[in-house]
Write an enzyme that holds these catalytic residues in place. Sequence first.
Site, short mmCIF file in Angstrom:
data_model
loop_
_atom_site.label_atom_id
_atom_site.label_comp_id
_atom_site.label_asym_id
_atom_site.label_seq_id
_atom_site.Cartn_x
_atom_site.Cartn_y
_atom_site.Cartn_z
CG ASP A 15 36.96 40.04 38.44
OD1 ASP A 15 37.13 41.13 37.86
OD2 ASP A 15 37.17 39.88 39.66
CG HIS A 50 36.73 43.61 40.41
ND1 HIS A 50 37.63 42.58 40.23
CD2 HIS A 50 37.44 44.64 40.95
CE1 HIS A 50 38.82 42.97 40.64
NE2 HIS A 50 38.74 44.21 41.09
CB SER A 107 41.15 44.56 43.17
OG SER A 107 41.21 44.88 41.80
#
Length: 520
Positions: free
Chosen positions: A462, A490, A235
């Site tokens: 995502d 995600h 991320s």
Amino acid sequence: MRATRVVAGLVVVAMVAVAAYLVLGRPDDPSASGNDDRPTLAPTPTPQPGSSEPPDAGLTKFYGQTLDWKICPSGKNECATLTVPLDYKHPDGETITLAMLKVPAKDQDARIGSMVVDPGGPGASAIEYARGGAWDETLSDHYDIVGMDPRGVGESDAIDCLSDRDMDAYLAGDPDPDTPDEVAEFEASAQEFATGCQTGAGDLAAHVSTVEAARDMDVLRAALGESRLTYFGASYGTELGATYAEYFPDKVGRLVLDGAVDPTLDMEQVTKAQAQGFETALRSYVQHCLDEGDCFLGDSMDDALARIKQLLSDVDQQPLPTRLGDRELTEGLAYYGIGAALYSQAAWMYLDRGLEDAFDGDGSILVLLADSYAGRNPDGSYHGNVLEAFPTISCLDHPSNTPVDQVESHVPELEKLSPTFGRTFAWAMTMCNDFTTKAAEVRRPLHGEGAAPIVVIGTTRDPATPYAEAVALAQQLESAVLVTRDGDGHTAYASGNKCIDDAVDAYLVDGTVPQDGLQC
């Protein structure tokens, strides 16, 4: 809704309180789980040649540190601290302390070295990620897995904006005000929060940028005795890793950037991408319910989405009671609760129960889902500071200002992208308005010229870091290869996709670079 960019696995791990509530009728505190029961310290490896050479003579004392590893207070894993300068332009000035945790390689004979990990946010705990991340046996056997909470985060010298009670009120607040009184309350709350973040942290508030965190990571690399950095960033952790590659390209070893972000996007672009991403994720969740048959949400996609949107509207007018003392499910907490569960398909079962209970008048599960996202413990304290560090770091890296009187002009476009969440995301564009602290160092464009091959991974549906951002980052980094996971949720690694896991393991353990454009 302030959608952090944190690896899905941490959100799911934090949902242990939700699971306990469903089984026991009460939430339990999340317990940190380690995969190492070693009663003694692992052997100290010999530093690799040149590992402690500083990029500047003024940093010699920092690059010459020896980590004093000790068994962590939990009795599992190993903990240490690292000292770094508050301001790298003034290395002889004030210092700060960064906390870290190491899970030693299970097979010390097969050990390759240390792998530094970061779950994103910004503001999520790398210590928790190292300790509780879903690292498979291949990586766990070959690497010491090391998580260091970045400056401003978690157990390191940290940003603290509000008291726990005030943080509760802030998160429960109306995320999309629609009357003058509500707008005034929204502005006052945002200003109080931003002021607390900037004044409460003192000089630290100006020194929590991603560039400085990347410099810290190079000091860590030296302290670990590694001549090159092996890194797994998820991320926002991909932005941290890409920043490292730009500033220390000759120190790049094997870097995996999973759930990649596009660091060139401004606040408006990020908001639009995330609004569309979470709408797509919500639709995937609903479609799964419809495909299973007898869906409690309705008989069609439109019916189901309308019912969820109506719930959000209803709790805006009248919060739902819970079985959690005097706590109520407000619109703000409902958004956070639903959003948290969309980070991973593994959390959809909790969202099922949360929505079913809410339709029946009980907001307990959705409140607990929101707590899992915010890091709130059942006793009202918070483990970590992700929702305080997130805006402080983000607004330092990417300052922006969307005047309150212009928010409504953005609503139509955002509602087109996300009929369910669009209005809330429009108001989230004001996040940085009251953050006026300027970064000590402005980051340059990220290309990583001269770095070894870097693996960038994106997932097609995502919600938090839409796939287009992975494509963009792979194009920006000169040595990147792009790997694609077709799926929901995600981040890609440890999501149940063997193709992804095999490619990552082969790269990190054997050095086999995946084919650019690999589809999984």
